[in-house]
Design a protein around this motif. Structure first.
Motif, PDB file in Angstrom:
ATOM      1  N   LYS A 196      45.158  30.852  37.954  1.00 38.94           N
ATOM      2  CA  LYS A 196      44.939  32.166  37.637  1.00 38.94           C
ATOM      3  C   LYS A 196      43.369  32.239  37.098  1.00 38.94           C
ATOM      4  N   THR A 197      42.761  31.195  36.524  1.00 32.69           N
ATOM      5  CA  THR A 197      41.577  31.458  35.668  1.00 32.69           C
ATOM      6  C   THR A 197      40.468  30.594  36.500  1.00 32.69           C
ATOM      7  N   LYS A 210      40.028  37.798  36.547  1.00 35.69           N
ATOM      8  CA  LYS A 210      41.387  38.380  36.462  1.00 35.69           C
ATOM      9  C   LYS A 210      41.657  39.459  37.591  1.00 35.69           C
TER      10      LYS A 210
END
Length: 240
Positions: free
Chosen positions: A209-210, A224
């Motif tokens: 997710k990063t 994000k």
């Protein structure tokens, strides 16, 4: 340039196949980089960045069979051409779940190998021709699509980051990054993971997710707001 990997734990078989491949390339006047491995673990590790278009794999090897290695390689290279060479005919049925183009029994016959390499070349010809032409200072540069890891935009300059660490940059641009990508990369090969970064889908090794880890081992950020789109496109690519 054509890239070929040969993996066989038996020295005499390895040298025989390597000799035939060298003879084939010389006869066809084909420039190629050939890497030879005696263990599948080393093959899998090195080929994350080497990315051969053709693999010649023994099946019966210590610890990891050629079929198991091929399954691992298929995950990162769904279009690679795999040729199995083995003394054991009993593996023929199992081998076909990784979609090899041929299954050659040892001792490998030269004419059989040559005809199989002919077939492999016809299948990778289109893929090897996928390239982009980029305007650089002083002229133009042709880049092989599979070698581009990601593209970024800084200070009105677009830079192409290549698998070997080279960075190819455009002159200063009058347009923004989104407009540049729309004009030059309107297909499905790249996905924007950040406001100023687009990654090559084929270069992604790991997605969180990063950030994204590329097969060149570089890590680039994922914003994000873009994670969901990147994840969807990446899964679609993997499932094709």
């Amino acid at each position: 340039m054509l890239r070929i990997a040969i993996c066989d734990d038996d020295r005499s078989d390895r040298e025989r196949i390597c000799g035939f491949v060298s003879e084939y390339l010389k006869g066809k006047e084909i420039r190629a980089e050939v890497k030879v491995f005696d263990h599948p673990d080393k093959l899998i590790q090195d080929c994350e960045t080497f990315r051969p278009q053709i693999y010649l794999l023994d099946i019966v090897m210590p610890m990891v069979t050629g079929i198991q290695a091929a399954r691992e390689l298929r995950w990162n290279q769904p279009d690679a051409q795999i040729i199995f060479a083995t003394s054991e005919s009993s593996y023929a049925l199992e081998s076909f779940d990784v979609n090899p183009i041929n299954y050659i029994l040892k001792p490998v016959a030269k004419d059989k190998l040559f005809s199989t390499l002919d077939l492999a070349l016809t299948r990778i010809e289109t893929d090897d021709g996928k390239s982009v032409t980029v305007k650089i200072k002083g002229g133009m540069c042709s880049l092989r699509l599979d070698d581009i890891m990601y593209i970024d935009y800084r200070n009105h300059v677009v830079s192409y980051h290549m698998a070997d660490g080279e960075v190819v940059s455009t002159p200063t641009l009058r347009i923004g990054f989104m407009e540049y990508m729309d004009e030059n990369h309107s297909g499905q090969d790249f996905i924007r993971c950040h406001e100023s970064i687009s990654v090559n889908l084929t270069a992604i090794d790991k997605l969180t997710k990063t950030d994204i880890t590329l097969r060149s081992k570089e890590v680039v950020p994922v914003s994000k707001s873009r994670y969901a789109e990147v994840a969807d496109r990446y899964m679609d690519y993997r499932l094709e």
